[in-house]
Design a protein around this motif. Sequence first.
Motif, mmCIF file in Angstrom:
data_model
loop_
_atom_site.group_PDB
_atom_site.id
_atom_site.type_symbol
_atom_site.label_atom_id
_atom_site.label_comp_id
_atom_site.label_asym_id
_atom_site.label_seq_id
_atom_site.Cartn_x
_atom_site.Cartn_y
_atom_site.Cartn_z
ATOM 1 N N ALA A 24 -3.849 -3.588 -4.132
ATOM 2 C CA ALA A 24 -3.411 -3.301 -2.731
ATOM 3 C C ALA A 24 -2.152 -2.962 -2.627
ATOM 4 O O ALA A 24 -1.799 -2.030 -1.811
ATOM 5 C CB ALA A 24 -3.779 -4.574 -2.080
ATOM 6 N N ILE A 25 -0.938 -3.487 -3.333
ATOM 7 C CA ILE A 25 0.316 -3.248 -3.104
ATOM 8 C C ILE A 25 0.585 -1.703 -3.673
ATOM 9 O O ILE A 25 1.221 -1.175 -3.031
ATOM 10 C CB ILE A 25 1.285 -4.120 -4.028
ATOM 11 C CG1 ILE A 25 1.420 -5.722 -3.141
ATOM 12 C CG2 ILE A 25 2.644 -3.681 -4.160
ATOM 13 C CD1 ILE A 25 1.983 -6.569 -4.119
ATOM 14 N N TRP A 26 0.044 -1.574 -4.907
ATOM 15 C CA TRP A 26 0.187 -0.238 -5.306
ATOM 16 C C TRP A 26 -0.612 0.945 -4.416
ATOM 17 O O TRP A 26 0.103 1.869 -4.247
ATOM 18 C CB TRP A 26 -0.712 -0.016 -6.801
ATOM 19 C CG TRP A 26 -0.229 1.344 -7.529
ATOM 20 C CD1 TRP A 26 -1.089 2.471 -7.106
ATOM 21 C CD2 TRP A 26 0.585 1.544 -8.370
ATOM 22 N NE1 TRP A 26 -0.573 3.488 -8.105
ATOM 23 C CE2 TRP A 26 0.285 3.005 -8.763
ATOM 24 C CE3 TRP A 26 1.543 0.867 -8.907
ATOM 25 C CZ2 TRP A 26 1.314 3.478 -9.652
ATOM 26 C CZ3 TRP A 26 2.450 1.320 -9.761
ATOM 27 C CH2 TRP A 26 2.125 2.806 -10.256
ATOM 28 N N TYR A 27 -1.518 0.733 -3.909
ATOM 29 C CA TYR A 27 -2.377 1.533 -3.029
ATOM 30 C C TYR A 27 -1.465 1.831 -1.860
ATOM 31 O O TYR A 27 -1.281 3.118 -1.400
ATOM 32 C CB TYR A 27 -3.752 1.025 -2.414
ATOM 33 C CG TYR A 27 -4.550 1.991 -1.644
ATOM 34 C CD1 TYR A 27 -5.108 3.191 -2.185
ATOM 35 C CD2 TYR A 27 -4.437 1.684 -0.202
ATOM 36 C CE1 TYR A 27 -5.636 3.991 -1.440
ATOM 37 C CE2 TYR A 27 -5.108 2.698 0.722
ATOM 38 C CZ TYR A 27 -5.797 3.783 -0.069
ATOM 39 O OH TYR A 27 -6.489 4.399 0.814
ATOM 40 N N ILE A 28 -0.897 0.771 -0.980
ATOM 41 C CA ILE A 28 -0.142 1.000 0.108
ATOM 42 C C ILE A 28 1.297 1.827 -0.264
ATOM 43 O O ILE A 28 1.424 2.939 0.463
ATOM 44 C CB ILE A 28 0.239 -0.456 0.491
ATOM 45 C CG1 ILE A 28 -0.847 -1.037 1.104
ATOM 46 C CG2 ILE A 28 1.488 -0.399 1.658
ATOM 47 C CD1 ILE A 28 -0.561 -2.566 1.261
ATOM 48 N N TRP A 29 1.886 1.450 -1.408
ATOM 49 C CA TRP A 29 3.069 2.425 -1.754
ATOM 50 C C TRP A 29 2.638 3.746 -2.106
ATOM 51 O O TRP A 29 3.184 4.752 -1.573
ATOM 52 C CB TRP A 29 3.494 1.610 -3.028
ATOM 53 C CG TRP A 29 4.728 2.559 -3.652
ATOM 54 C CD1 TRP A 29 6.008 2.530 -3.122
ATOM 55 C CD2 TRP A 29 4.886 3.396 -4.760
ATOM 56 N NE1 TRP A 29 6.846 3.247 -3.838
ATOM 57 C CE2 TRP A 29 6.201 3.857 -4.697
ATOM 58 C CE3 TRP A 29 3.777 3.775 -5.572
ATOM 59 C CZ2 TRP A 29 6.361 4.875 -5.834
ATOM 60 C CZ3 TRP A 29 4.355 4.650 -6.551
ATOM 61 C CH2 TRP A 29 5.261 5.029 -6.882
ATOM 62 N N GLU A 30 1.474 4.076 -2.671
ATOM 63 C CA GLU A 30 1.119 5.466 -3.153
ATOM 64 C C GLU A 30 0.441 6.215 -1.849
ATOM 65 O O GLU A 30 0.692 7.300 -1.901
ATOM 66 C CB GLU A 30 -0.211 5.154 -4.043
ATOM 67 C CG GLU A 30 -0.425 6.575 -4.799
ATOM 68 C CD GLU A 30 -1.425 6.426 -5.829
ATOM 69 O OE1 GLU A 30 -1.693 6.713 -6.820
ATOM 70 O OE2 GLU A 30 -2.657 5.520 -5.615
ATOM 71 N N SER A 31 0.052 5.504 -0.945
ATOM 72 C CA SER A 31 -0.537 5.954 0.057
ATOM 73 C C SER A 31 0.546 6.513 1.183
ATOM 74 O O SER A 31 0.417 7.506 2.121
ATOM 75 C CB SER A 31 -1.590 5.305 0.701
ATOM 76 O OG SER A 31 -1.092 4.258 1.491
ATOM 77 N N GLY A 32 1.821 5.813 1.096
ATOM 78 C CA GLY A 32 2.724 6.243 1.987
ATOM 79 C C GLY A 32 2.611 5.433 3.219
ATOM 80 O O GLY A 32 3.562 5.480 4.132
ATOM 81 N N ASN A 33 1.692 4.650 3.522
ATOM 82 C CA ASN A 33 1.448 3.731 4.484
ATOM 83 C C ASN A 33 2.078 2.436 4.536
ATOM 84 O O ASN A 33 1.454 1.373 4.719
ATOM 85 C CB ASN A 33 -0.139 3.537 4.771
ATOM 86 C CG ASN A 33 -0.417 3.320 6.248
ATOM 87 O OD1 ASN A 33 0.528 3.041 7.013
ATOM 88 N ND2 ASN A 33 -1.697 3.003 6.414
ATOM 89 N N THR A 34 3.345 2.524 4.351
ATOM 90 C CA THR A 34 4.310 1.209 4.068
ATOM 91 C C THR A 34 4.377 0.270 5.151
ATOM 92 O O THR A 34 4.973 -0.954 4.825
ATOM 93 C CB THR A 34 5.642 1.528 3.590
ATOM 94 O OG1 THR A 34 6.290 2.533 4.403
ATOM 95 C CG2 THR A 34 5.627 2.378 2.216
ATOM 96 N N VAL A 35 3.861 0.535 6.291
ATOM 97 C CA VAL A 35 3.984 -0.143 7.349
ATOM 98 C C VAL A 35 3.029 -1.485 7.276
ATOM 99 O O VAL A 35 3.301 -2.692 7.683
ATOM 100 C CB VAL A 35 3.682 0.426 8.716
ATOM 101 C CG1 VAL A 35 2.246 0.923 8.898
ATOM 102 C CG2 VAL A 35 4.031 -0.371 9.889
#
Length: 420
Positions: A24-35
Amino acid sequence: MTPVVFIIGLLAAIPVAIVLALTAIWYIWESGNTVLFQSFAQKMFAGIENYGLLAIPLFMLTGEMMNEGGMTRRLINAARVFVGGFRGGLAYINLLANMFMAAIIGSATAQIAVMARAMVPEMEREGYDKGFAAATTAAGGLLAPVIPPSMMFVIYGVLAQIPIGDMFLAGILPGLLLAVCFAAVIALIGFWRGFPKGSWFTRREAILALLQCLPAALIPVAIIGGILFGVATPTESAAVASLIAFFIGWLVYRELKPAALFEMFRRTAVNASVIIFMIATANVFGWVIIYEALPQKLAALITSLTSDPFLFLLIVNVILLVVGMLIDGIAAVILITPILLPIAMSNYDISPYQFGVVMCLNLVLGLLTPPVGVGLYICSSMSGVKPGQILRSLWPFLLAVAVVLVLLSRYPILSTAFHS
């Protein structure tokens, strides 16, 4: 890249809960949706903010108190009254005692550990093959995730957002069907191998065994009766059962000492926290599933293959069989339910109760099949029988489970009878 992180994590034998959180952390970082990082902790907490999950540590605590309080031994003795005199009687006793334990513990691994210590040496003393004795015990553990109460049913009910009590009711007929099929396997093997004939208790011995078991029998009655008659929720029934187990072990059988409570609470807390943390991280992993639209993509693929609910469930059974061989059953339920359940309900109009029973029974097979096979190795460790030797005697039971899975997939009434 996110799927690669997930697969590498599993293959590297990293705990599933950590894999889910890292993915989940990797996906958030990769998608740029860091909010999303700002609500990461809240999302994890929301995953466990469910009253029904309290049943998990409470059922675990009940099992701990039963083992410590001498109730397991008395339940096995009571099973002798009903089936002890048949040819291969001790194998039937093993099966019936496993049914009793399944209605109390709700965890296959815990049940296999307890019963392997109690039954395998006893069967070996009476001339049974060690491999068959261990295989019968291990197979009996498969009743735990189906006969209520079931830890997997609690987790599935929370994830599927259906009443846990109703999910418990859905497991009654499948559990009895599985037990009957196991009894048929024992009868056929007994006829083929010429099992030793058992001996019936005298009337006095039978009455004494049943009277000694009567207090312990209050526990499954409190659990299942409370849910069946709508007197208590599964969580309340679990709390009442643990209280009854404590007082029976302490005041009636006098084998459970209050001084042992702290250690039992500690073991329960450690074991339950592993499952609860897994559920919490699965909730943040849900972001990956939602944003990648995995159920929709998979639904499009499967519906292009078949529109028949029965064939869909057969395909799902094959998928689950492979998944169960590689991932722990509870972890697999947490991973798969959000992906496959919406497809089953929306595209094939399959009852969530039928799907839940089929999924939980299928996934628990992974406990007894390599390469993971946790239940197989627990049984081997507790009984001193090599895993390969157990597997050689286990295959007829696994075949019986496959037959039951096909029947459950074909006839929804077997798991929805109490909801019609």
